[in-house]
Structure formats: structure tokens, C-alpha cells
Design an enzyme around this catalytic site. Structure first.
Site, PDB file in Angstrom:
ATOM      1  N   GLY D  27       0.844  -1.182   0.000  1.00 55.13           N
ATOM      2  CA  GLY D  27       0.000   0.000   0.000  1.00 55.13           C
ATOM      3  C   GLY D  27       0.878   1.230   0.000  1.00 55.13           C
ATOM      4  N   SER D  44       9.469   2.799  -2.543  1.00 55.59           N
ATOM      5  CA  SER D  44       9.037   1.470  -2.985  1.00 55.59           C
ATOM      6  C   SER D  44       9.571   0.354  -2.083  1.00 55.59           C
ATOM      7  CB  SER D  44       9.540   1.233  -4.411  1.00 55.59           C
ATOM      8  OG  SER D  44       9.121  -0.018  -4.893  1.00 55.59           O
ATOM      9  N   SER D  73       7.564   4.772  -4.886  1.00 56.91           N
ATOM     10  CA  SER D  73       6.670   3.638  -5.122  1.00 56.91           C
ATOM     11  C   SER D  73       6.496   3.389  -6.616  1.00 56.91           C
ATOM     12  CB  SER D  73       5.302   3.951  -4.498  1.00 56.91           C
ATOM     13  OG  SER D  73       4.322   3.086  -5.022  1.00 56.91           O
ATOM     14  N   ASP D  75       3.991   2.555  -8.012  1.00 53.99           N
ATOM     15  CA  ASP D  75       2.670   3.053  -8.418  1.00 53.99           C
ATOM     16  C   ASP D  75       2.648   4.575  -8.604  1.00 53.99           C
ATOM     17  OD1 ASP D  75       1.282   0.520  -8.352  1.00 53.99           O
ATOM     18  OD2 ASP D  75       1.446   0.598  -6.179  1.00 53.99           O
ATOM     19  N   HIS D 168      -7.122  -5.591  -9.904  1.00 54.78           N
ATOM     20  CA  HIS D 168      -6.016  -5.065  -9.121  1.00 54.78           C
ATOM     21  C   HIS D 168      -6.445  -4.700  -7.691  1.00 54.78           C
ATOM     22  CE1 HIS D 168      -2.257  -2.277  -9.303  1.00 54.78           C
ATOM     23  NE2 HIS D 168      -2.502  -2.658  -8.087  1.00 54.78           N
ATOM     24  N   TYR D 225     -24.750  17.274   9.569  1.00 57.08           N
ATOM     25  CA  TYR D 225     -24.081  16.217  10.323  1.00 57.08           C
ATOM     26  C   TYR D 225     -22.819  16.790  10.953  1.00 57.08           C
ATOM     27  CZ  TYR D 225     -21.863  11.789  11.437  1.00 57.08           C
ATOM     28  OH  TYR D 225     -21.267  10.730  12.089  1.00 57.08           O
TER      29      TYR D 225
END
Lengths: 230, 230, 230, 230
Positions: D27, D44, D73, D75, D168, D225
Site C-alpha cells: 500500500g 518502494s 513507489s 505506483d 487489481h 451532520y
């Protein structure tokens, strides 16, 4: 009176929480002193954390309280039926553990589909027949025990030390309170894995030879699992 | 003002996290003082960890804030409808607990298929009807409460102290904040076991005699579960 | 003798518990010293908590105990078959982890349906063929190893370092005890996600190009995942 | 350089473990400084426990490393495409969390079937189209980002701050690293509840009016809220 047994029963009751098998007060452990025929059992509706060995209740096999200030578990008559019918049993555990109870609610026996099961339970874990209205009204908890005993027609209870009661939940037993608890741990894990397996393949069947092999390598005459105990 | 009630409501809100029933700020507990008709409820959108008894908000049954610097939970009008309609209720809990919410999203009542359920909830846990566009736009949270009350037509709310709101999630109640939280714990466990049971056997049905037996042995006139409280 | 290897094998066995992969004594790790051909393995039926490096058993590739006072794991012959057939393997792990075992009980290979799988296992994780009665009776644990080796016909074992044994459970391997354990962690997670995915969509298929891309970006000649190790 | 941002990105990466969203190194979190157009991202293949703020890598929107000794990373190009296309995004999170990844592997969008979903995500959480061989080979991670952007044709990304990439896993985003992580927490819970709901009732549909009500009471012009923030 029976101080050692009370300690082990109290400890076994508490361990149900550590193993994630019970919430609230949904489980009970008992053990029997076979010589005197006296049974030590958890008091009804008492929390596991505050429980002490001296809170354990001593009853005889007819259900009379012999010692203790608290009421015994309301499931006591079920435990007693098991002790009366299955000679080798020294301890009984009842829980509402998630997956074993789910199978009970589905009224399905847990088939022997893997070596994890076969290592501990020789056959399927039987599911009791549904009780009649008469049985429920007459003496519900004792009749629960009777239906358990009937479910073992043709099955050796010390080789398959577990049962699920239809619509209700599991009972397990063993030669000691700790062993009976361990059988509840195994039953819950076996029930969980079986529910996942059947979702993946609804037509599972186990090789009978594999059942025999796994059961006997742990429990047979020539068992070779674990260390040799002499 | 209502210091003891604030303490118990604050404590009950925090316990939702310990029981694994809520993440983030997805749950709220309230309790009512029936004499004054005042309700103590969690403030909206406040984290459980930092919450203190003095943060609790006091409202009357019309929803007016009587004491407190924070806004009450946005679900307050739902709680109020429950207090107005169900006299025996002293505390209300709302969560988005995983399995109860999954049943709510599926718009299915949770049938009474096991003794774990029957020990705590006399009937199926009802699911409310879907709300109309008018209801949603008019006064959404109050109408949620109205739909809950309607779902109990013919059901005694103190015997089945739980409901699931269609597409939304569960509400439970009880005679105290602690009891209402415990009913949320039981509901989540019952919802989880039922979802596993239905995967194993989609055609389950419970024996009605067993329902009566289990409910009455814990809650009936001649209840014999737990210790005698005098 | 092989003190460092014993330490790492002992540590790896204990880590199975931390990773939630085993309960009771249901798992074992071994590692091989390729120079001497000696294998260090967990003793049979011993608890993980009390286990010490000096309890590890040293056996040769024929299964003879070379050092150690305890019996080696009853699965030792399976480990040895894997070392004999797959040259790159330096460590082997066996568990009964929940989801991988459920797939094993379902006798289904775990297909490569996601990049999490493809990052670690190049192909489906194969499931062994069911054993014949002859195999089971002849030499059960060694034949388990034989069936594993046969399942890798056409598959490179160091690219798919995991297998599930029909009706039994998973074995994984790696270039060290820690890596083999990590592959068990990945396998369990992949097995869990796949079981959920297939419930959502029973007709899944993975894009083959995506398989190649993900496997090669981590393990190929031009791998670019992680930091450069020189 | 960007010390505060590095701290928050490092902290957010570590929090993925606490929330049970990642195992191993599966992650990554990044955040952008919109003024300079610089992105801070996890290195990474580095473990979460040992990670320190100074290990974070700074890249520009073309992917050039501007500061840091470690590789960013793998990604990273996916994150960059998201920042380039969705102006409001200040942080991006990628995980392989169990249930969201299972939906991704099933190549199914997660429909909006409950108020938990509607409170946080205005529409279904879209699933990207499968990538072509050309896309995968050309520039896989950047094309992943392109397919995410394409999946939001007609959807406002800040109202539905989550996507699942086919085969994925999930990506989420937000106005800060902490908010993006919280959206990953919500997504995983929503994905889990939806998988249980669909098993109970495969033909679910949500009331559109309820979707609007729940989303707008938390995020609309007249949101009521939580506490008023001024």
C-alpha cells in the site's frame, strides 16, 4: 471438595473467552470426578472475568446440588446425560461459537472433508434430530442430552468428541477440561473451513482411506504424531 | 443535570468501539430519564476516544436542546420517536455494525433460526418498510423512527428489542444504556451466524416450540436462567 | 551444528502464530543447508511458545535423525521430497491456514485472478491430485511430497512457490525460512480474496498480459519494484 | 523541503497497518503541494515500521525525483495521473485491502446499496475497464491512472473519492492524507458489507431519494451532520 477439579473447570471456562469461543455468558464447562460421580460445573449467568474456583457448583449425576451457593448452569442436565451415557468422558464444553452454531442452525452435520477434521474427529460431526414438542416441554435440557446420545448410535464418542445440536449449538468433550476446550477450538476452526469449502465446491467428498490414515496416525494403535509419552 | 445518566451514556458510547460495533463516528447511544422526559444523547460527529460525560447533549422529547454546547447526534429524532412510542425503553443504540447492516442493506428481516436468537429476541428482528420520497424529504430522521414503530405492529418491543432499518442499519434498545448496547452485541452476532447458516441451507426454519422454550426460560414468568435476583 | 539455521527455523515456526496462520501445533517450518544436505525441522507436536532453537531436529535427506532428542515433525518426508525435487528451495512451510485449507478441501487450484496473486505467484497455485489407496498406505507423507512434485509438471516451482494438497492444506517454500513464511502469508491472503471474488462473480478470468506484467515487474530481469539491492 | 507534508504522508502510510488495510508493503500514500506541484510519496518496497518522514520521496508531476535517496513507489505514475486530472485531490491512497480488492478481482463496481455508502460516496464506486495489451506494455502504471480518470466520466471525483481498478485493487483520495486514508477505511467496510448483502439478496437496489438525502445531509449545502465548523 474437589479443589483441583474446580480450579481446572474455572480455568477452562475462562479460556473460552481467550479462544474467542464465547461472548457474554454463552458457554459453560464441566468436569466429572468419576470415582465419586460428582460433577463440577460453571454457575449460571455469571461473567467469566469475575469467576473464581470457589464459585463452581458441585452436583451429583441426578442434578442435586451437593456444594455451592450459586445455581448451576441451566445446561447442567445436558452435561449429565453425556456423562451418564459416554463412559470415557471426563469433561464437557458447550459454546455458541460462530461457525459451529451456524452449522447447527442449518441443521447439517459437518462432514469430514479434510485432514484437519480427520486428525481430530473420526467421522462427520453429527447433528442431532430436531426435538418433538413433547421432548421440549417435558424436560428440555435433559432431552437435549438424550438427543445427543441418540446421534452417536454407531459412532464412538471418544473418537468423535463433538456434536452439534439442531438449531442450537455445539457440545464437545474430552478426558480433561483442557482437552474438551481444545476440541471446541478445533470444531470451530473445522466448521469455518468447511463453510468456505462448500461455498467453493458444493459437491465435496473425502477419500475414506485418507480419513483412516489421518485419524490413525494421531490416535491409532501405531500413532506416530507428537512426542512419545511414556 | 442528569450527571449519572450522562456518565452511563458516555460510557456506553465508548463501549461500542470496544465491542467492534463501530468505526469512525458511526454509532450513537442515548438514554431517557422517564420522570423528566429528558434524553441524554451523544453529540454529532465527535470521536469516541475524546468524548467526556459533559459533552453529552440533553434534549426534550420535542428535540429542543435543554443543555449542552454541542449539536446532538443527527439521529436524535429517530431516538425520540422510539422513546415516545415504546414506553418500556430507557436507552437506544444505533450502529452500522457489519452483519446487521448487511441484512439491512439486503432489506431482509433476520429470522429466528436458532436458540441464540430466541434467548434474546422473541420474534424475527423486523426490517422496516422502505420510506417514500415524501417521508424522506419531510423529516427524514423522525420518519425513520416512525417506520420503526410501524414495523412493531403486533410485536412487543421489549421482547424483541432490535430492528433493522431498510438500506440503513440496526437500532436496539433496553432498560439501560448497558443493556441496549448488549442487545447490539447480540444482534450483530445473531446476524453473522444467520448469514452463514443461510449460505449452508437457504431453506431454514425454526421449530416454534423451541422458540417459546428458549425465550421463556430466560425471560418468562418462570425463568430459570442466571442467578435469582431478589 | 547449524546453529544459525536452527535459530531462523525456530523463529520462523514461532512467526506462524503471529501471522495467524496456525493454531495448536498445526504447522511446521524447515530449512536446508544445501552444502551438507542436512535439514533442520520443527519437532512433532511441540507448542510454539515454549520452542527453543536447540529443540529443532536435524535430519538428512533420507530422513535419518542426525541430531536432536525429539521426534521430527510427522510431515518431514513431505518436506524432504520437495528439497530433493526442487533445487532452488531452501525452506519449506506447512500450515492449515483457514482459506488456503478451505481451497484444498474443495480440491480446487487457486486461479490467478488478481495482481496481488500475480505479484507473487506466476501461475495458479496448483492443487495436487487425490492420492490412491496404495499411495496412502505405502508411505503417506512421502507420497504427499511426490504428488506435490507431480503437480509442478510444466510449472517453475521458484516462480510459483506454493501448492495446496487435495483435502489437506498448503505448503509454501522460498530461498529462506522467512521468505517461505512470507509466501504462506501471501497465499492465505490470496486464497481469502479469491473466495470472496468467486462468490461475487463465479466466471472470473484474468488478463494474461496483466499476469506477465505484474510478475515481471517484481521478479523479471528488468524488475523495478522495491529498492535496488546490489 | 515540504517537511510537514512528509510527516503527514509518513504517518498516513503507517496508519494503513493500524487500520488493517495492508500487509507486507502492499500500500502507499502520497500527497501533493498544489502550489509547487510537488508530490511526496512512499518509497518502494520499504517496511512501514522502520519508515521515517525523511525517507519519503519528492517527485514532480512528470515523475522526476526532486529529492530523496530511495526509489518512489512503483505506483507513482498512477498517483500522478490522478493529481493531473482531478484538481481537488490533495492526497492519494492505494491498498490491497481484502474486500475492496475482491470486488476489483471480480471486475464489479460496488453499487450504492446502503446509507453507509451514501454517507461517503455519492455514486457506485466505479470499476475501471480492463486494459488492452497495448496499454499494459506501453506504460502500465500511468495507463492505470488513465483508466481511473476514464472511469469518472460523468462522476464528480470529490463526491465519490474512490475507485477499484479491474483485477487489481482500490485507490482512494481526499483533501489530505488523513482524509484519503479514512476513505480507504470506509471503502473496505462498504465493500465487506456489500459482499454480505449480495449473498443474502442478489437483486438489491437502493432508493435514489435515500442516496441524495444521506449524501447531502453530510456533504450538501445544508449539511447538518457533525459540529458546525467556522
Amino acid at each position: 471438595m474437589l479443589e483441583e477439579l474446580k480450579k481446572s473447570v474455572c480455568q477452562a471456562n475462562k479460556s473460552l473467552v481467550d479462544h474467542g469461543l464465547v461472548i457474554l455468558t454463552w458457554g459453560n464447562v464441566s468436569a466429572i470426578d468419576r470415582q465419586s460421580g460428582l460433577v463440577v460445573i460453571k454457575p449460571s449467568g455469571v461473567g467469566y472475568q469475575e469467576m473464581k474456583p470457589e464459585d463452581m457448583v458441585v452436583v451429583d449425576l441426578d442434578g442435586n446440588v451437593v456444594e455451592g451457593n450459586l445455581r448451576p448452569s441451566s445446561d447442567t442436565p445436558t452435561h449429565l446425560e453425556i456423562y451418564k451415557a459416554f463412559e470415557g468422558v471426563r469433561a464437557v464444553v458447550h459454546t455458541h461459537s460462530t461457525y459451529a452454531t451456524a452449522w447447527a442452525q442449518a441443521c447439517r452435520e459437518i462432514p469430514n472433508i479434510g485432514t484437519t477434521h480427520a486428525d481430530h474427529f473420526h467421522t462427520a460431526v453429527p447433528c442431532t434430530a430436531e426435538m418433538s414438542k413433547e421432548q421440549i416441554e417435558r424436560s428440555y435440557e435433559a432431552e437435549t442430552g438424550v438427543s445427543i446420545v441418540e446421534a452417536f448410535e454407531g459412532i464412538e464418542p471418544m473418537h468423535t468428541p463433538a456434536v452439534i445440536v439442531a438449531h442450537h449449538g455445539p457440545f464437545t468433550w474430552g478426558k480433561s477440561a483442557a482437552e474438551a476446550v481444545q476440541n471446541s477450538v478445533v470444531l470451530e476452526q473445522v466448521a469455518k473451513m468447511a463453510s468456505i469449502s462448500f461455498a467453493l465446491n458444493p459437491n465435496l467428498k473425502m477419500n475414506e482411506d485418507l480419513v483412516e490414515k489421518h485419524y490413525s496416525r494421531k490416535h491409532g494403535k501405531n500413532a506416530y504424531y507428537g512426542q512419545v509419552v511414556k
